[in-house]
Design a protein around this motif. Structure first.
Motif, short mmCIF file in Angstrom:
data_model
loop_
_atom_site.label_atom_id
_atom_site.label_comp_id
_atom_site.label_asym_id
_atom_site.label_seq_id
_atom_site.Cartn_x
_atom_site.Cartn_y
_atom_site.Cartn_z
N ILE A 100 -56.36 -91.35 -35.36
CA ILE A 100 -56.60 -92.34 -34.31
C ILE A 100 -56.91 -91.65 -32.99
N ILE A 101 -56.14 -90.63 -32.64
CA ILE A 101 -56.36 -89.91 -31.38
C ILE A 101 -57.73 -89.26 -31.36
N SER A 102 -58.10 -88.62 -32.46
CA SER A 102 -59.39 -87.95 -32.52
C SER A 102 -60.53 -88.94 -32.40
N LEU A 103 -60.47 -90.04 -33.16
CA LEU A 103 -61.55 -91.03 -33.11
C LEU A 103 -61.60 -91.70 -31.73
N ARG A 104 -60.43 -91.91 -31.13
CA ARG A 104 -60.38 -92.47 -29.77
C ARG A 104 -61.09 -91.55 -28.80
N MET A 105 -60.86 -90.26 -28.88
CA MET A 105 -61.52 -89.31 -27.97
C MET A 105 -63.03 -89.27 -28.23
N GLU A 106 -63.42 -89.41 -29.48
CA GLU A 106 -64.86 -89.50 -29.79
C GLU A 106 -65.46 -90.77 -29.19
N ARG A 107 -64.80 -91.88 -29.41
CA ARG A 107 -65.32 -93.17 -28.95
C ARG A 107 -65.41 -93.22 -27.43
N GLN A 108 -64.55 -92.49 -26.74
CA GLN A 108 -64.57 -92.49 -25.28
C GLN A 108 -65.36 -91.30 -24.73
N CYS A 109 -66.03 -90.57 -25.62
CA CYS A 109 -66.97 -89.51 -25.22
C CYS A 109 -66.30 -88.33 -24.51
N PHE A 110 -65.05 -88.06 -24.86
CA PHE A 110 -64.41 -86.83 -24.39
C PHE A 110 -64.81 -85.65 -25.27
N VAL A 111 -65.12 -85.91 -26.54
CA VAL A 111 -65.47 -84.84 -27.48
C VAL A 111 -66.93 -84.45 -27.29
N ASN A 112 -67.82 -85.40 -27.41
CA ASN A 112 -69.24 -85.19 -27.13
C ASN A 112 -69.63 -86.12 -25.98
N LYS A 113 -70.02 -85.53 -24.86
CA LYS A 113 -70.29 -86.30 -23.65
C LYS A 113 -71.46 -87.27 -23.87
N ALA A 114 -71.37 -88.41 -23.20
CA ALA A 114 -72.37 -89.46 -23.35
C ALA A 114 -73.64 -89.14 -22.60
N ASP A 115 -74.78 -89.44 -23.23
CA ASP A 115 -76.04 -89.45 -22.49
C ASP A 115 -76.15 -90.82 -21.81
N GLU A 116 -77.22 -91.08 -21.09
CA GLU A 116 -77.30 -92.31 -20.31
C GLU A 116 -77.26 -93.56 -21.19
N SER A 117 -77.89 -93.50 -22.35
CA SER A 117 -77.92 -94.66 -23.24
C SER A 117 -76.52 -94.98 -23.76
N GLU A 118 -75.82 -93.97 -24.24
CA GLU A 118 -74.45 -94.18 -24.75
C GLU A 118 -73.51 -94.56 -23.61
N TYR A 119 -73.75 -93.99 -22.44
CA TYR A 119 -72.89 -94.28 -21.29
C TYR A 119 -72.93 -95.76 -20.93
N ILE A 120 -74.10 -96.36 -20.98
CA ILE A 120 -74.21 -97.78 -20.64
C ILE A 120 -73.37 -98.62 -21.60
N ASN A 121 -73.40 -98.29 -22.89
CA ASN A 121 -72.58 -98.99 -23.87
C ASN A 121 -71.09 -98.74 -23.62
N LEU A 122 -70.76 -97.48 -23.31
CA LEU A 122 -69.37 -97.13 -23.01
C LEU A 122 -68.88 -97.90 -21.80
N TYR A 123 -69.68 -97.93 -20.75
CA TYR A 123 -69.29 -98.64 -19.52
C TYR A 123 -69.08 -100.13 -19.81
N ARG A 124 -69.97 -100.72 -20.59
CA ARG A 124 -69.84 -102.14 -20.92
C ARG A 124 -68.48 -102.44 -21.55
N ASP A 125 -68.06 -101.58 -22.47
CA ASP A 125 -66.82 -101.82 -23.20
C ASP A 125 -65.58 -101.56 -22.36
N MET A 126 -65.73 -100.81 -21.25
CA MET A 126 -64.58 -100.43 -20.44
C MET A 126 -64.58 -101.16 -19.09
#
Length: 357
Positions: free
Chosen positions: A14-40
């Protein structure tokens, strides 16, 4: 706690997938960032020293997201409002109906000042606060709270598209003529945002959702219950996760993680654990004789393991100590100090684990 055939616990997955989903493991590009921002959403700026600054999702982007969000503000791709607990935040305009459903506080018993300002804006707006003062003779300290209450009712809109303090206040329907503020019920809106919340956290409980969204836990439990009945969420270890994630985690291999980030107190991950972290910080600082208010919280390899503590000031904070519960804290001392300095303009903490540096 369950352990799979490879020795990985469900918690580590859970911790690992959470860090992936929040882009701590692989940083978000602009496209992924917009989706990330929407969810947060609602997004907020850095706690205490980010006044007037754009919102940020610290450490999650492979670019300068403060500048990116500054541009989005200017283009009205991020818009300002008062949401959970009357707090300022920034959302994407396409989600306005969603967040009005969550947070609108209808103006049931308006004061004379509120009515006077609303009528003024409706008749000759947009106006800034100085113009309202000149038109009404009211003091700024009378005008400001009245505007905030009208803002919470989504009757007016503050158009802060840049860092300028001289901004206009408009009729809400003038800026958002196609937004139906009664399109969704709060229950319907909660069912939508809780699915986003679950996706980015992987596992959550209703206390975490209450902590982040600042809404009654009773209403959150009703929405969660319906999502379970719909087969979208399932129960998991006194909490909940998306049914799809439960299936995904069965064969998921946790990622190797080695990082330290000092998260500010408006961060999504902090806000969703705020109810726990406040007591946690008190335990770590119990008995300290110097100022030890938590300034940032230490996210180490995906979990919270301490805080920088001291005293908030305009300008560099008083960094009195770094407290940490890792058994190998001394071995990671330089890494932890570097992380704290990175968010404190290079300032060196006065102590580490109670010992002067």
């Amino acid at each position: 706690m369950t352990i799979d055939n490879n020795g990985a616990t469900m918690n580590s997955k859970i911790i690992s997938l959470r860090m992936e989903r929040q882009c701590f493991v692989n940083k978000a590009d602009e496209s992924e960032y917009i989706n990330l921002y929407r969810d947060m959403q609602p997004g907020q700026n850095v706690y205490w020293n980010g006044f007037g600054e754009p919102p940020t999702l610290s450490f999650r982007a492979n670019f300068n997201d403060v500048e990116f969000n500054k541009d989005r503000q200017y283009d009205r791709l991020l818009i300002k409002g008062r949401f959970g607990g009357g707090n300022l935040g920034w959302i994407m305009p396409e989600d306005m109906e969603l967040f009005t459903a969550l947070y609108r506080k209808p103006l049931k018993n308006p004061t004379l000042t509120q009515l006077q300002l609303l009528e003024l804006i409706q008749s000759i707006g947009p106006l800034n606060i100085q113009q309202m003062k000149e038109e009404t003779g009211l003091l700024v300290k009378e005008i400001t709270p009245a505007l905030h209450r009208l803002q919470e009712a989504f009757l007016i809109y503050e158009d802060q598209y840049d860092g300028d303090w001289d901004r206009g206040w408009y009729r809400f329907d003038e800026i958002f003529p196609n937004v139906n503020i009664e399109k969704l019920t709060r229950h319907e809106a909660l069912k939508i945002v809780l699915q986003r919340f679950a996706y980015r956290l992987v596992w959550f409980d209703t206390a975490m959702a209450k902590s982040f969204y600042k809404l009654p836990e009773k209403e959150i439990k009703l929405a969660v219950g319906e999502l379970r009945s719909d087969g979208i969420l399932i129960s998991s270890d006194n909490g909940f996760m998306l049914k799809n994630d439960s299936e995904l985690l069965g064969n998921y291999e946790p990622k190797e993680m080695h990082f330290v980030y000092a998260l500010h107190r408006n961060d999504f991950l902090y806000k969703s654990h705020e109810h726990i972290l406040k007591d946690y910080a008190k335990e770590l600082t119990d008995g300290l004789e110097y100022d030890c208010e938590p300034l940032q919280y230490l996210l180490i390899d995906g979990e919270f393991h301490g805080a920088s503590v001291g005293h908030f000031r305009n300008g560099p904070y008083d960094l009195n100590d770094i407290v940490c519960d890792l058994p190998d804290a001394e071995e990671r001392k330089s890494e932890i100090i570097d992380a704290v300095q990175a968010v404190n303009f290079g300032k060196l903490p006065f102590r580490f684990m109670g010992k002067e540096l």
